[in-house]
Design a protein around this motif. Sequence first.
Motif, PDB file in Angstrom:
ATOM      1  N   UNK A 271      43.649  -2.209  11.670  1.00 40.14           N
ATOM      2  CA  UNK A 271      43.912  -0.799  11.420  1.00 40.14           C
ATOM      3  C   UNK A 271      43.047  -0.352  10.243  1.00 40.14           C
ATOM      4  N   UNK A 272      42.631   0.905  10.268  1.00 47.20           N
ATOM      5  CA  UNK A 272      41.746   1.405   9.212  1.00 47.20           C
ATOM      6  C   UNK A 272      41.945   2.903   9.028  1.00 47.20           C
ATOM      7  N   UNK A 273      41.802   3.343   7.799  1.00 45.38           N
ATOM      8  CA  UNK A 273      41.797   4.773   7.518  1.00 45.38           C
ATOM      9  C   UNK A 273      40.701   5.411   8.366  1.00 45.38           C
ATOM     10  N   UNK A 274      40.992   6.517   9.078  1.00 44.32           N
ATOM     11  CA  UNK A 274      40.015   7.088  10.009  1.00 44.32           C
ATOM     12  C   UNK A 274      38.642   7.394   9.407  1.00 44.32           C
ATOM     13  N   UNK A 275      38.613   7.944   8.193  1.00 47.16           N
ATOM     14  CA  UNK A 275      37.323   8.268   7.588  1.00 47.16           C
ATOM     15  C   UNK A 275      36.542   6.995   7.258  1.00 47.16           C
ATOM     16  N   UNK A 276      37.249   6.027   6.718  1.00 47.01           N
ATOM     17  CA  UNK A 276      36.596   4.757   6.386  1.00 47.01           C
ATOM     18  C   UNK A 276      36.136   4.035   7.644  1.00 47.01           C
ATOM     19  N   UNK A 277      36.922   4.143   8.713  1.00 45.78           N
ATOM     20  CA  UNK A 277      36.562   3.497   9.980  1.00 45.78           C
ATOM     21  C   UNK A 277      35.193   3.980  10.451  1.00 45.78           C
ATOM     22  N   UNK A 278      34.975   5.271  10.382  1.00 39.05           N
ATOM     23  CA  UNK A 278      33.696   5.845  10.814  1.00 39.05           C
ATOM     24  C   UNK A 278      32.561   5.356   9.911  1.00 39.05           C
ATOM     25  N   UNK A 279      32.785   5.366   8.596  1.00 39.47           N
ATOM     26  CA  UNK A 279      31.758   4.898   7.655  1.00 39.47           C
ATOM     27  C   UNK A 279      31.377   3.448   7.937  1.00 39.47           C
TER      28      UNK A 279
END
Length: 116
Positions: A50-58
């Motif tokens: 699982x990952x914070x959505x903004x961090x996932x994209x980065x």
Amino acid sequence: MDIVFFRDYCLKKAGVTEDTPFGPDTLVFKVGGKLFALIDIEQFKSVNLKCNPERAVELREQFTGIIPGYHMNKKHWNTVSFNGSVPDPLILELVDHSYDLVFQSLPKRLQNEIKG
């Protein structure tokens, strides 16, 4: 990194349990009954975290070994490869991040029980 190290790392976290609810080949790590990591036991090629959505994209933009979560909600989950394209310290940091996101989503009562 090998599966024994990865498994031990996950199981040392407070309140973590392991299970194989999707069949004998997929090992799932949970905190408070909620999934935070899953791996293929036989192949150990990647982990879903699982990952914070903004961090996932980065992360997906920075590392070829990080892609949207396989068979998961692509906004909140990444599949992270163990092929060497993602440094092991970063993988462990992402395990911690996944655990923390799930832990923080638990009811306060349950969080307090887990913390002991």
